[in-house]
Design an enzyme around this catalytic site. Structure first.
Site, PDB file in Angstrom:
ATOM      1  N   LYS A   1      32.529  23.701  34.892  1.00  0.00           N
ATOM      2  CA  LYS A   1      32.230  25.062  34.428  1.00  0.00           C
ATOM      3  C   LYS A   1      30.739  25.304  34.584  1.00  0.00           C
ATOM      4  O   LYS A   1      29.961  24.344  34.659  1.00  0.00           O
ATOM      5  CB  LYS A   1      32.628  25.201  32.955  1.00  0.00           C
ATOM      6  CG  LYS A   1      32.838  26.616  32.479  1.00  0.00           C
ATOM      7  CD  LYS A   1      34.212  27.175  32.804  1.00  0.00           C
ATOM      8  CE  LYS A   1      34.325  28.632  32.418  1.00  0.00           C
ATOM      9  NZ  LYS A   1      35.702  29.122  32.491  1.00  0.00           N
TER      10      LYS A   1
ATOM     11  N   ASP B   1      34.369  34.285  35.211  1.00  0.00           N
ATOM     12  CA  ASP B   1      34.635  34.143  33.777  1.00  0.00           C
ATOM     13  C   ASP B   1      33.958  35.356  33.138  1.00  0.00           C
ATOM     14  O   ASP B   1      33.729  36.363  33.840  1.00  0.00           O
ATOM     15  CB  ASP B   1      34.073  32.806  33.252  1.00  0.00           C
ATOM     16  CG  ASP B   1      34.551  32.469  31.835  1.00  0.00           C
ATOM     17  OD1 ASP B   1      35.661  31.944  31.693  1.00  0.00           O
ATOM     18  OD2 ASP B   1      33.821  32.749  30.864  1.00  0.00           O
TER      19      ASP B   1
HETATM   20  P1  NDP Z   1      35.258  39.739  30.934  1.00  0.00           P
HETATM   21  O1  NDP Z   1      33.784  39.641  31.088  1.00  0.00           O
HETATM   22  O2  NDP Z   1      36.049  40.423  31.983  1.00  0.00           O
HETATM   23  O3  NDP Z   1      35.597  40.412  29.539  1.00  0.00           O
HETATM   24  C1  NDP Z   1      35.164  39.858  28.338  1.00  0.00           C
HETATM   25  C2  NDP Z   1      35.520  40.804  27.221  1.00  0.00           C
HETATM   26  O4  NDP Z   1      35.331  40.168  25.978  1.00  0.00           O
HETATM   27  C3  NDP Z   1      34.665  42.060  27.210  1.00  0.00           C
HETATM   28  O5  NDP Z   1      35.433  43.098  26.705  1.00  0.00           O
HETATM   29  C4  NDP Z   1      33.563  41.685  26.238  1.00  0.00           C
HETATM   30  O6  NDP Z   1      32.946  42.773  25.582  1.00  0.00           O
HETATM   31  C5  NDP Z   1      34.327  40.869  25.237  1.00  0.00           C
HETATM   32  N1  NDP Z   1      33.411  39.911  24.605  1.00  0.00           N
HETATM   33  C6  NDP Z   1      32.703  38.933  25.198  1.00  0.00           C
HETATM   34  N2  NDP Z   1      31.944  38.297  24.313  1.00  0.00           N
HETATM   35  C7  NDP Z   1      32.188  38.908  23.145  1.00  0.00           C
HETATM   36  C8  NDP Z   1      31.713  38.697  21.836  1.00  0.00           C
HETATM   37  N3  NDP Z   1      30.802  37.743  21.570  1.00  0.00           N
HETATM   38  N4  NDP Z   1      32.210  39.494  20.864  1.00  0.00           N
HETATM   39  C9  NDP Z   1      33.128  40.460  21.143  1.00  0.00           C
HETATM   40  N5  NDP Z   1      33.600  40.706  22.364  1.00  0.00           N
HETATM   41  C10 NDP Z   1      33.139  39.936  23.336  1.00  0.00           C
HETATM   42  O7  NDP Z   1      35.754  38.225  30.740  1.00  0.00           O
HETATM   43  P2  NDP Z   1      37.209  37.622  30.975  1.00  0.00           P
HETATM   44  O8  NDP Z   1      38.252  38.609  30.603  1.00  0.00           O
HETATM   45  O9  NDP Z   1      37.232  37.031  32.334  1.00  0.00           O
HETATM   46  O10 NDP Z   1      37.216  36.389  29.958  1.00  0.00           O
HETATM   47  C11 NDP Z   1      37.641  36.520  28.598  1.00  0.00           C
HETATM   48  C12 NDP Z   1      37.995  35.153  28.046  1.00  0.00           C
HETATM   49  O11 NDP Z   1      39.047  34.569  28.853  1.00  0.00           O
HETATM   50  C13 NDP Z   1      36.876  34.118  28.035  1.00  0.00           C
HETATM   51  O12 NDP Z   1      37.051  33.256  26.923  1.00  0.00           O
HETATM   52  C14 NDP Z   1      37.124  33.332  29.308  1.00  0.00           C
HETATM   53  O13 NDP Z   1      36.558  32.020  29.252  1.00  0.00           O
HETATM   54  C15 NDP Z   1      38.641  33.283  29.297  1.00  0.00           C
HETATM   55  N6  NDP Z   1      39.271  32.996  30.584  1.00  0.00           N
HETATM   56  C16 NDP Z   1      39.039  33.801  31.677  1.00  0.00           C
HETATM   57  C17 NDP Z   1      39.653  33.520  32.883  1.00  0.00           C
HETATM   58  C18 NDP Z   1      39.533  34.421  34.064  1.00  0.00           C
HETATM   59  O14 NDP Z   1      40.252  34.180  35.046  1.00  0.00           O
HETATM   60  N7  NDP Z   1      38.707  35.459  34.039  1.00  0.00           N
HETATM   61  C19 NDP Z   1      40.482  32.304  33.041  1.00  0.00           C
HETATM   62  C20 NDP Z   1      40.738  31.592  31.814  1.00  0.00           C
HETATM   63  C21 NDP Z   1      40.116  31.923  30.655  1.00  0.00           C
HETATM   64  P3  NDP Z   1      31.400  43.101  25.852  1.00  0.00           P
HETATM   65  O15 NDP Z   1      31.393  43.802  27.165  1.00  0.00           O
HETATM   66  O16 NDP Z   1      30.967  43.948  24.712  1.00  0.00           O
HETATM   67  O17 NDP Z   1      30.656  41.795  25.890  1.00  0.00           O
END
Ligand code: NDP
Length: 448
Positions: free
Chosen positions: A129, A169
């Protein structure tokens, strides 16, 4: 105390002594250690080879300076990370996260989880990662491009289709993967498609990779429910986050007849009892790069709760899809009081350990992220296969392969939960099945 438990306790002490000030990493390690004593009872050779001690130590960790110039001509300096955790099963594989909270502890927790997740998929991929404390919010496309180019100018020497293959991610989507791939190609003079996954479908990307984490989490939940004679159809769901994982969870739920009624970001959450309108959400988040509050402003009947806690909304199903440690013990108590029947982690480690235990004690079906969100990395592995074979499979074919992999992940975790004495404990099942896969490979490959 059995020898296996004494050994596990010793490894926990080693982890604590060697990784001070890394709470997220230690949380991820302890969660796995809680599950593996029964595996060591069955496989004393894993204990004798001190596989756990080797597993908690990354094979390699890279930290580097990322200097770049913003639109106002100011020099900015961020920190870049890549933790190459374990390559016993295949090249290091795992995403890059760009978020202001990124530090070594967070990258190590994510890399550690990735080892077991990747093992569970049955694909030949190791765990790694990376990322940076760069925050893309509010940055222009030009700034994001210059940052990505500087980041790759150091990282490229550590990557390769047979060495280490990053993906997206938090904060890293199609735009960032494009800039990163462009700089890799320029630096190496190679069109090495298999070095990054999540590419655009016109230049080496695979159908369904974008959808895979969210779709996969719903396939996993559907399989869990099917085992108990139920399904997602007709149910309501609360979803946190509004990024890649959240939007495709919502889409697949809708296709299967369920209704997702919430989304969130770091400023608050939206409730839309009629069901989240994905077209509007995507317009705001992906085209305009706006906030979820704007959704409520434009959608009749929807409301925005600033700084609110999405877990206070009653629903049958819950999909935490934002970030680590976003669902606390008090949230679990409220969800149980509101009658939730299934919680599936779309994000990595979003539910704190006490809340996980409470869900399990209350009989709520609980799907840990390293199993439920494995669809993303599984589809990345399918992208690597297509790149190697210079092929591109159809959407339907790819989705069917994804569904089959998620069924395999579910069944492996469930069977391991039975084998080690707690049928339906998917945390135990995912950890132990993932561990056995990587441990057997490490044992066969000697002390390296
Ligand atoms: P994105 O960047 O597309 O979206 C993340 C979302 O979560 C945004 O809406 C963001 O809001 C919100 N967010 C992030 N940090 C915070 C926080 N501290 N408090 C509240 N909201 C928060 O990311 P992904 O959808 O790709 O990833 C989301 C999760 O899924 C992560 O844990 C990632 O590790 C996991 N994941 C992702 C994969 C993938 O293929 N993309 C695969 C497996 C797991 P804001 O814009 O306000 O920050």
């Amino acid at each position: 105390m059995p020898k296996s438990q004494t050994h596990v306790n010793e490894i926990a002490e080693i982890a604590l002594a060697r990784n001070p000030g890394e709470p997220e990493f230690l949380q991820a390690v302890y969660e796995v250690l809680e599950s593996v004593a029964p595996v060591l009872d069955e496989h004393p050779e894993f204990l004798d080879a001190r596989l756990l001690e080797r597993l908690i130590e990354p094979e390699r960790q890279i930290m580097f300076r990322v200097p770049w110039v913003d639109d106002a001509n100011t020099v900015r300096v961020n920190r870049g990370f890549r933790v190459q955790f374990n390559s016993a099963l295949g090249p290091y594989k795992g995403g890059l996260r760009f978020h202001s909270s990124v530090n070594l502890s967070i990258v190590k927790f994510l890399g550690f989880e990735q080892i077991f997740k990747n093992s569970l998929t049955g694909q030949a991929i190791g765990g790694g990662k990376g990322g940076s404390d760069f925050d893309p919010h509010g940055r222009s496309d030009g700034e994001v491009m210059r940052f990505c180019q500087s980041f790759m100018t150091e990282l490229f020497r550590h990557l390769g289709e047979h060495t280490d293959v990053p993906a997206g991610d938090i904060g890293v989507g199609g735009r960032e993967i494009g800039y990163l791939f462009g700089q890799y190609r320029r630096l190496t003079n190679r069109h090495e498609s298999g070095v990054l996954t999540g590419k655009g479908t016109g230049w080496g990307g695979a159908e369904v990779r974008n959808e895979a984490t969210g779709y996969g989490a719903v396939f996993f939940a559907e399989r869990m429910l099917a085992r108990t004679g139920s399904s997602v159809a007709g149910r309501t769901a609360i979803v946190s986050g509004s990024g890649n994982v959240a939007t495709f969870v919502i889409e697949k739920l809708r296709q299967l007849g369920a209704t997702a009624i919430t989304v969130s970001d770091s400023s608050g959450y939206v409730v839309d009892e009629a069901g989240i309108d994905l077209e509007l959400l995507r317009q705001i988040k992906e085209v305009e790069r706006g906030r979820v509050s704007e959704y409520a402003e434009r959608r009749p009947g929807a409301r925005f709760v600033a700084k609110g806690n999405v877990w206070e909304v009653p629903a049958d199903l819950a999909f935490p899809c934002a970030t680590q440690n976003e669902l606390l013990l008090a949230d679990a108590q409220r969800l149980i009081a509101n009658g939730v029947s299934l919680v599936a982690e779309g994000a990595n480690m979003p539910v704190v350990p006490d809340a996980v235990h409470l869900f399990q004690e209350a009989g709520v079906l609980f799907a840990p992220g390293k199993a439920a969100n494995a669809g993303g990395v599984a589809a990345s592995s399918l992208e690597m296969s297509q790149n190697a074979a210079r092929q591109s499979w159809t959407f339907g074919d790819s989705e069917e392969r994804l569904r089959a992999i998620m069924c395999h992940v579910h069944d492996s975790a469930y069977e391991a939960s039975e084998r080690y004495g707690k049928p339906g404990d998917y945390v135990l099942g995912a950890n132990s099945a993932g561990f056995v896969g990587v441990a057997e490979a490490m044992l066969a490959q000697g002390v390296v």
